[in-house]
Each structure stands twice: as structure tokens, then as C-alpha cells.
Design an enzyme around this catalytic site. Structure first.
Site, PDB file in Angstrom:
ATOM      1  N   THR A  23       0.293  13.964  16.621  1.00 26.51           N
ATOM      2  CA  THR A  23       0.475  14.917  17.716  1.00 26.51           C
ATOM      3  C   THR A  23       1.932  15.371  17.778  1.00 26.51           C
ATOM      4  O   THR A  23       2.845  14.576  17.525  1.00 26.51           O
ATOM      5  CB  THR A  23       0.077  14.297  19.066  1.00 26.51           C
ATOM      6  OG1 THR A  23       0.922  13.174  19.341  1.00 26.51           O
ATOM      7  CG2 THR A  23      -1.372  13.831  19.034  1.00 26.51           C
TER       8      THR A  23
ATOM      9  N   ASP B  96      -1.565   5.572  27.222  1.00 25.83           N
ATOM     10  CA  ASP B  96      -2.663   6.001  28.089  1.00 25.83           C
ATOM     11  C   ASP B  96      -2.831   7.514  28.103  1.00 25.83           C
ATOM     12  O   ASP B  96      -3.949   8.023  28.204  1.00 25.83           O
ATOM     13  CB  ASP B  96      -2.420   5.493  29.515  1.00 25.83           C
ATOM     14  CG  ASP B  96      -2.490   3.968  29.601  1.00 25.83           C
ATOM     15  OD1 ASP B  96      -3.350   3.383  28.927  1.00 25.83           O
ATOM     16  OD2 ASP B  96      -1.681   3.374  30.340  1.00 25.83           O
ATOM     17  N   GLY B  97      -1.728   8.260  28.007  1.00 20.11           N
ATOM     18  CA  GLY B  97      -1.822   9.721  28.013  1.00 20.11           C
ATOM     19  C   GLY B  97      -2.535  10.257  26.785  1.00 20.11           C
ATOM     20  O   GLY B  97      -3.364  11.168  26.881  1.00 20.11           O
TER      21      GLY B  97
ATOM     22  N   ASP C  67     -20.752  -1.063  34.029  1.00 27.73           N
ATOM     23  CA  ASP C  67     -21.845  -1.367  34.959  1.00 27.73           C
ATOM     24  C   ASP C  67     -22.417  -0.128  35.629  1.00 27.73           C
ATOM     25  O   ASP C  67     -23.285  -0.227  36.501  1.00 27.73           O
ATOM     26  CB  ASP C  67     -21.386  -2.362  36.023  1.00 27.73           C
ATOM     27  CG  ASP C  67     -20.266  -1.820  36.904  1.00 27.73           C
ATOM     28  OD1 ASP C  67     -19.747  -0.718  36.608  1.00 27.73           O
ATOM     29  OD2 ASP C  67     -19.889  -2.500  37.877  1.00 27.73           O
TER      30      ASP C  67
ATOM     31  N   GLU D 203      -2.400  12.031  34.600  1.00 26.02           N
ATOM     32  CA  GLU D 203      -2.320  13.491  34.655  1.00 26.02           C
ATOM     33  C   GLU D 203      -2.378  13.932  36.113  1.00 26.02           C
ATOM     34  O   GLU D 203      -3.203  13.425  36.889  1.00 26.02           O
ATOM     35  CB  GLU D 203      -3.475  14.119  33.869  1.00 26.02           C
ATOM     36  CG  GLU D 203      -3.509  13.729  32.400  1.00 26.02           C
ATOM     37  CD  GLU D 203      -2.257  14.132  31.667  1.00 26.02           C
ATOM     38  OE1 GLU D 203      -1.798  15.283  31.860  1.00 26.02           O
ATOM     39  OE2 GLU D 203      -1.716  13.305  30.902  1.00 26.02           O
TER      40      GLU D 203
END
Length: 290
Positions: free
Chosen positions: A37, A62-63, A213, A269
Site C-alpha cells: 500500500t 488495525d487500519g 456468536d 475510522e
């Protein structure tokens, strides 16, 4: 088998790390394609084009993972490749939820075990998330964190930002609905709708927490300042959490109505709105896990 690796160099992925990961897993595949990226949106685009691969391996934080999830959810269920995570970000919250090693070559070894697990996905209007949706204190904390603190201190930077926000948090009014049923109406200091089990590297420690779940964990509180700190500490220490100000329930769908637009945090975000429709997409993705 074929694998697509999406690597984010800005998350701290070095050429050495990439080489070590490839060296660990290359015997599994007939073909490995690597895409790096360069800017926001690249991981999303690469994931949208990953339908012909068996595994999609994400090297990033995480992004980057959030972009990949949003890209994969545009594909039909049977077209979505199984995801492997090599944590390379600041918090790596969902990797922690999956109990993945943070060390890259150890995480790559998990991919070699080929153990798969279905995972639910949160849908927020037309967006998707693995970990959480936050409003109020949660969103303000991640938005206000100092970039220098994040780079130099990592998860400690989130802790410092949280302490600052405790002093400045203002309650806001929400209504939570499930269809025609009014679940809650009143002032809160934060709203958390979660699927994962970590927030800023801190375990949520909700007894019913599960990412497979078919249920969302909804938590909100009207306390601010010291009462809020006391409540959070009680939760982390496993003490009695009963409080009129602290509410926790499960649901597969919740509609959030705000009296005025608020900053919303979806897995890091941010955007502003006064209305959210949040639902769980059960077993929407497959991950490689220990």
C-alpha cells in the site's frame, strides 16, 4: 494454493520482516503475489480484487485490516479468501482478540497450521468493522491522540489520551432502538458497540464477549470523571460492575439516534452523523487462527 499478501510499509513493515514472513510460509503456496500500500484506499482496492486467491495475508495494523474487511465484504461469501494476519501496527486489537502472536514470524507460523475460524463482521450502514463502533469518549480519545505519542509510546499514548478526555467529556443524548422497541433513552458519556475483545490493547473483559456468536456487545454509561474511572477499573479488576450508570446488553441489531451529529469511530475510522444502523453479519469471514 495461491496467496495474496497486502503489506503496509507505513505500519512498520520492513523488507526484512516481509522476507521473514515469506520465508516462513512460501512452502504452502504455488504462487504468492505481494502488493504494497502507498496511500489510504489501496488495501481496500487490493482486497476487492482478491477473489481468485485462497489466502489473503495482511501485514499491517488495525487500519489496514479495516480496509481489507471493507473490500472483502463487497465480494460474494464464497469468493472471500481466508485471512491471515501478521500484526504490524500500534494496537493490533483484533489480532489480540484472535490470540495471535505479535511477533511476525510466529504469526506466520500460525498461517502454516491452516486452522480456520469463522468470524462475525459488524455492519454500520454501508461500512464494515471487526472490532468496535464508538461514540463519545471512545471516539474522542482516538481522534485526539497526539501523533507523536502514538508513534513513540504506542498503546501508552492511547492511555494518556483517555485520561485527558476524562476531564473534558460531555454527556450527549441517545436513543437505542431495535425495530419498534426502545432499548434506552437518555444522556451518556460514551457508547461502545463491539465484536472484538480489545480496545486500544486493553481487554474489554465483557463476560459474553465473542466474535463468532452472532451478537453485538452494547455498553453505555452516563458517568464521567472519577466515577467513570472507578467503573472501568472495577471492570478490569473483575470486581462487581453493577451500577445504574453502567449498562451492557447483547443484540444482533441496534439503531442509534443522536440529538445532534457526533464523531463516530469505526475501528479507527472517523466521521460525523446523528443516526446509525448497526447489525452483525454472522460468520461473514474466515481467519487463520491458533
Amino acid at each position: 494454493m495461491r496467496a495474496l499478501i497486502i503489506s503496509n510499509p507505513k505500519s512498520g513493515t520492513s523488507e526484512t520482516m516481509l522476507g521473514e514472513v515469506i520465508g516462513t510460509i512460501e512452502s504452502l503456496y504455488e504462487e504468492i503475489i505481494i502488493k504494497k500500500t502507498q496511500e489510504i484506499g489501496d488495501a481496500l482496492r487490493f482486497a476487492k480484487e482478491s477473489g481468485s486467491f485462497d489466502h489473503l495475508i495482511v501485514i499491517g495494523g488495525d487500519g489496514t485490516l479495516n480496509e481489507v474487511v471493507n473490500g472483502l465484504m463487497t465480494l460474494e461469501l464464497e469468493e472471500r479468501p481466508t485471512i491471515g494476519i501478521i500484526p504490524a501496527g500500534t494496537c493490533n486489537d483484533f489480532a489480540r482478540a484472535l490470540e495471535l502472536p505479535i511477533q511476525p514470524t510466529q504469526a506466520a507460523s500460525i498461517i502454516k497450521s491452516n486452522h480456520e475460524q469463522h468470524v462475525d463482521v459488524i455492519q454500520v450502514d454501508e461500512m464494515y468493522a471487526l472490532n468496535f463502533v464508538g461514540v463519545g469518549l471512545i471516539a474522542d480519545t482516538s481522534r485526539q491522540i497526539d501523533p507523536g505519542e502514538k508513534e513513540s509510546l504506542g498503546s501508552i499514548g492511547y492511555f494518556l489520551a483517555t485520561i485527558r478526555q476524562f476531564r473534558e467529556a460531555d454527556p450527549f443524548q441517545i436513543r437505542l432502538r431495535r425495530g419498534d422497541e426502545l432499548l434506552y433513552e437518555g444522556d451518556v458519556s460514551f457508547l461502545y458497540v463491539g465484536n472484538g475483545s480489545y480496545l486500544g490493547t486493553v481487554p474489554t473483559k465483557l463476560e459474553t464477549q465473542s466474535f463468532s456468536d452472532g451478537m453485538l456487545e452494547v455498553v453505555h454509561s452516563s458517568s464521567i470523571g472519577f466515577p467513570m474511572i472507578r467503573q472501568l477499573l472495577a471492570q478490569q479488576l473483575g470486581l462487581d460492575q453493577k451500577s445504574e450508570e453502567w449498562n451492557h446488553f447483547q443484540t444482533s441489531y441496534v439503531e442509534v439516534e443522536l440529538n445532534e451529529p457526533q464523531v463516530i469511530d469505526i475501528d479507527g475510522e472517523h466521521f460525523e452523523t446523528d443516526h446509525l444502523a448497526i447489525q452483525i453479519r454472522e460468520q461473514a469471514l474466515m481467519f487463520l487462527t491458533p
